[in-house]
Design a protein around this motif. Structure first.
Motif, PDB file in Angstrom:
ATOM      1  N   ALA A 170       1.229  -1.273   0.334  1.00 19.19           N
ATOM      2  CA  ALA A 170       0.012   0.217  -0.102  1.00 19.19           C
ATOM      3  C   ALA A 170       0.892   1.164  -0.021  1.00 19.19           C
ATOM      4  CB  ALA A 170      -0.686   0.756   1.342  1.00 19.19           C
ATOM      5  N   PHE A 171       0.469   2.101  -0.064  1.00 15.85           N
ATOM      6  CA  PHE A 171       1.003   3.643   0.032  1.00 15.85           C
ATOM      7  C   PHE A 171       0.965   3.916   1.466  1.00 15.85           C
ATOM      8  CE2 PHE A 171      -0.225   3.331  -5.182  1.00 15.85           C
ATOM      9  CZ  PHE A 171       1.600   2.967  -5.497  1.00 15.85           C
ATOM     10  N   ASP A 172       1.883   4.930   1.296  1.00 22.21           N
ATOM     11  CA  ASP A 172       1.398   5.061   2.953  1.00 22.21           C
ATOM     12  C   ASP A 172       1.152   7.076   2.875  1.00 22.21           C
ATOM     13  OD1 ASP A 172       3.535   6.972   1.833  1.00 22.21           O
ATOM     14  OD2 ASP A 172       5.073   7.054   3.617  1.00 22.21           O
ATOM     15  N   ARG A 173       0.385   7.143   2.091  1.00 24.41           N
ATOM     16  CA  ARG A 173      -0.060   8.369   1.561  1.00 24.41           C
ATOM     17  C   ARG A 173      -0.768   9.225   0.660  1.00 24.41           C
ATOM     18  NH1 ARG A 173       2.805  11.668   4.559  1.00 24.41           N
ATOM     19  NH2 ARG A 173       4.938  10.627   4.952  1.00 24.41           N
ATOM     20  N   ASP A 174      -1.624   9.712   0.863  1.00 25.78           N
ATOM     21  CA  ASP A 174      -2.432  10.532  -0.585  1.00 25.78           C
ATOM     22  C   ASP A 174      -2.659  11.905  -0.390  1.00 25.78           C
ATOM     23  OD1 ASP A 174      -3.139   7.597  -1.158  1.00 25.78           O
ATOM     24  OD2 ASP A 174      -4.403   7.432   0.248  1.00 25.78           O
ATOM     25  N   GLY A 175      -2.913  12.405  -1.562  1.00 22.57           N
ATOM     26  CA  GLY A 175      -2.914  13.813  -1.832  1.00 22.57           C
ATOM     27  C   GLY A 175      -2.648  14.613  -2.981  1.00 22.57           C
ATOM     28  N   GLU A 176      -2.172  15.343  -3.166  1.00 21.41           N
ATOM     29  CA  GLU A 176      -2.063  15.558  -4.363  1.00 21.41           C
ATOM     30  C   GLU A 176      -0.308  15.862  -4.671  1.00 21.41           C
ATOM     31  OE1 GLU A 176      -3.320  19.792  -6.668  1.00 21.41           O
ATOM     32  OE2 GLU A 176      -1.179  20.207  -5.507  1.00 21.41           O
ATOM     33  N   ILE A 177      -0.562  14.934  -5.917  1.00 19.26           N
ATOM     34  CA  ILE A 177       0.853  14.569  -6.427  1.00 19.26           C
ATOM     35  C   ILE A 177       1.501  15.514  -7.138  1.00 19.26           C
ATOM     36  CG2 ILE A 177       1.542  12.247  -7.103  1.00 19.26           C
ATOM     37  CD1 ILE A 177      -0.423  10.148  -5.466  1.00 19.26           C
ATOM     38  N   VAL A 178       2.892  15.647  -6.467  1.00 11.85           N
ATOM     39  CA  VAL A 178       3.830  15.729  -7.837  1.00 11.85           C
ATOM     40  C   VAL A 178       4.870  15.154  -7.979  1.00 11.85           C
ATOM     41  CG1 VAL A 178       5.391  17.426  -7.960  1.00 11.85           C
ATOM     42  CG2 VAL A 178       3.793  18.585  -6.963  1.00 11.85           C
ATOM     43  N   GLU A 179       4.872  14.838  -9.994  1.00 10.32           N
ATOM     44  CA  GLU A 179       5.997  13.336  -9.622  1.00 10.32           C
ATOM     45  C   GLU A 179       7.537  14.982 -10.831  1.00 10.32           C
ATOM     46  OE1 GLU A 179       2.823  10.570 -11.336  1.00 10.32           O
ATOM     47  OE2 GLU A 179       3.515  11.081 -12.923  1.00 10.32           O
ATOM     48  N   THR A 180       8.848  13.562 -10.300  1.00 13.72           N
ATOM     49  CA  THR A 180       9.530  14.250 -11.141  1.00 13.72           C
ATOM     50  C   THR A 180      10.029  13.034 -11.094  1.00 13.72           C
ATOM     51  OG1 THR A 180      10.971  13.931  -8.566  1.00 13.72           O
ATOM     52  CG2 THR A 180       9.743  16.230 -10.061  1.00 13.72           C
ATOM     53  N   SER A 181      11.491  12.439 -11.975  1.00 12.77           N
ATOM     54  CA  SER A 181      11.671  11.781 -12.620  1.00 12.77           C
ATOM     55  C   SER A 181      13.145  11.755 -12.973  1.00 12.77           C
ATOM     56  CB  SER A 181      11.633  11.332 -13.165  1.00 12.77           C
ATOM     57  OG  SER A 181      12.178   9.810 -14.288  1.00 12.77           O
ATOM     58  N   PRO A 182      14.412  11.895 -11.634  1.00 13.44           N
ATOM     59  CA  PRO A 182      15.999  12.345 -12.231  1.00 13.44           C
ATOM     60  C   PRO A 182      15.985  10.624 -13.136  1.00 13.44           C
ATOM     61  CG  PRO A 182      15.168  11.900  -9.355  1.00 13.44           C
ATOM     62  CD  PRO A 182      14.159  11.465 -10.388  1.00 13.44           C
ATOM     63  N   ALA A 183      15.659  10.050 -13.110  1.00  8.09           N
ATOM     64  CA  ALA A 183      16.169   8.769 -14.339  1.00  8.09           C
ATOM     65  C   ALA A 183      16.138   9.866 -15.859  1.00  8.09           C
ATOM     66  CB  ALA A 183      15.985   7.833 -14.731  1.00  8.09           C
ATOM     67  N   ARG A 184      15.227   9.688 -15.718  1.00  8.96           N
ATOM     68  CA  ARG A 184      14.588  10.539 -16.999  1.00  8.96           C
ATOM     69  C   ARG A 184      15.379  11.440 -17.727  1.00  8.96           C
ATOM     70  NH1 ARG A 184       8.671  10.910 -16.555  1.00  8.96           N
ATOM     71  NH2 ARG A 184       8.100   8.358 -16.834  1.00  8.96           N
ATOM     72  N   GLU A 185      15.597  12.541 -16.602  1.00  7.94           N
ATOM     73  CA  GLU A 185      16.662  13.803 -16.356  1.00  7.94           C
ATOM     74  C   GLU A 185      17.868  13.323 -16.560  1.00  7.94           C
ATOM     75  OE1 GLU A 185      15.904  16.928 -13.395  1.00  7.94           O
ATOM     76  OE2 GLU A 185      13.606  16.382 -13.884  1.00  7.94           O
ATOM     77  N   GLN A 186      18.070  12.447 -15.920  1.00 10.45           N
ATOM     78  CA  GLN A 186      19.477  12.322 -16.169  1.00 10.45           C
ATOM     79  C   GLN A 186      20.025  11.149 -17.738  1.00 10.45           C
ATOM     80  OE1 GLN A 186      21.831   9.009 -13.868  1.00 10.45           O
ATOM     81  NE2 GLN A 186      23.046   8.774 -15.079  1.00 10.45           N
ATOM     82  N   ALA A 187      19.128  10.092 -18.331  1.00 12.72           N
ATOM     83  CA  ALA A 187      19.026   9.829 -19.694  1.00 12.72           C
ATOM     84  C   ALA A 187      18.958  10.936 -20.768  1.00 12.72           C
ATOM     85  CB  ALA A 187      18.100   8.721 -19.483  1.00 12.72           C
ATOM     86  N   ALA A 188      18.264  11.812 -19.948  1.00 13.01           N
ATOM     87  CA  ALA A 188      18.037  12.805 -21.495  1.00 13.01           C
ATOM     88  C   ALA A 188      19.262  13.809 -21.379  1.00 13.01           C
ATOM     89  CB  ALA A 188      16.476  13.749 -21.151  1.00 13.01           C
ATOM     90  N   GLY A 189      19.749  14.005 -20.595  1.00 13.22           N
ATOM     91  CA  GLY A 189      20.701  14.894 -19.812  1.00 13.22           C
ATOM     92  C   GLY A 189      22.190  14.677 -20.549  1.00 13.22           C
TER      93      GLY A 189
END
Length: 325
Positions: A170-189
């Motif tokens: 289960a997820f430990d919390r709910d609410g408005e979620i903001v997503e980031t992806s260091p892995a994507r940014e590293q690959a694209a960078g």
């Protein structure tokens, strides 16, 4: 309980809740290492598997850029997450016809998919990481690659995690979620930096949004349908929508040029997919209905035409690919 879920539960019991990023990375690493997920017998179908027209137009766009850049002999074709090698085979057919004789480099970690790629492409060099690609001018495509890289989710200032509750994950919390992806940014960078230093062009084709915005886009696909994200870890494909605005920022930081995203359908239509469909239909009258259905799936708003986006990143001294704003 899947083998991976058992391992994740043991880790949570020993170390505490794990991040969404850790969960997604573990699930997809196991998933792609143990199967061919594509096609009717798999879990999903990508654009190259729908029709040869998709890969041919990708190849034509890259070939056009290469020729307008002076046809540098040291340029290479590169693909991230090449699936069965279908896109590479179709794109290279167009590139070879234009005079391109460069090497082929594929970034793929799955041993199962590497075997399929060897059958489709033949002579190629395989790499485990984007950073391992040669420092050469790139003619690169990444179709449905970025969406499978792990993301982080935050609720407010707190990172969302996966725990064990009520007998299940289960997820430990709910609410408005903001997503980031260091892995994507590293690959694209890494790609953008190579382009800025050595020349070339990269096409990123994926589902996602043109502007950064909050929202939970993490999803699971199994058997060509959506499934609960925390069910059967390692047995279904986990993806999330690509934040193309973030990718553009990374490209700019590397001093590469990024074109604004356009819907996949618009891009393919501008490149002439309708004319290609007509030519294929004339040459294969028994496949007229199949070709028409493929054209609709690739370009219509009801299917892939609007949700999927195309972004190009290129060296400042190289031309932008055709079909973009």
């Amino acid at each position: 309980m899947t083998p991976l879920e058992r391992a994740l539960r043991e880790r949570i019991a020993a170390e505490g809740p794990i991040s969404v990023e850790t969960y997604m990375e573990a699930c997809n690493a196991y998933y792609y290492a143990t199967r061919d997920p594509l096609g009717a017998r798999g879990d999903f179908t990508t654009a190259p598997e729908i029709s040869q027209m998709f890969g041919e137009l990708v190849g034509a766009a890259l070939a056009d850029c290469w020729k307008r850049a002076g046809a540098p002999a040291d340029a290479i074709y590169a693909e991230l997450g090449p699936g069965r090698g279908t896109l590479a085979a179709d794109a290279l057919r167009m590139l070879r016809a234009s005079g391109f004789a460069g090497e082929v480099h594929l970034v793929e970690t799955s041993p199962v998919l590497r075997e399929a790629q060897k059958q489709a492409v033949g002579q190629a060099a395989w790499h485990e990481r984007v950073e391992d690609l040669p420092a050469r001018p790139l003619l690169l495509v990444a179709n449905e690659f970025l969406d499978a890289l792990p993301i982080r989710q935050h609720v407010g200032a707190v990172e969302r995690r996966v725990t064990v509750a009520a007998g299940g994950l289960a997820f430990d919390r709910d609410g408005e979620i903001v997503e980031t992806s260091p892995a994507r940014e590293q690959a694209a960078g890494s790609i953008a930096l190579c382009l800025a230093r050595h020349g070339g062009v990269a096409l990123f084709i994926d589902y996602g949004h043109a502007k950064s915005a909050p929202g939970d886009t993490l999803q699971a696909v199994r058997g060509h349908g959506y499934a609960p994200v925390l069910a059967d870890p390692g047995e279904q494909d986990l993806t999330s929508h690509v934040d193309f605005e973030a990718i553009g920022r990374v490209a700019a930081d590397a001093r590469a040029s990024a074109k604004p995203v356009v819907p996949q359908g618009d891009w393919l239509l501008r490149l002439g997919i309708e004319a290609r469909a007509q030519a294929l239909s004339r040459a294969n009258p028994e496949r007229v209905e199949e070709i028409a259905n493929a054209l609709d799936r690739l370009t219509s708003r009801a299917h892939m035409g609007e949700l999927f986006k195309v972004m190009a990143i290129h060296a400042p001294e190289w031309p932008a690919p055709a079909g973009l704003a």
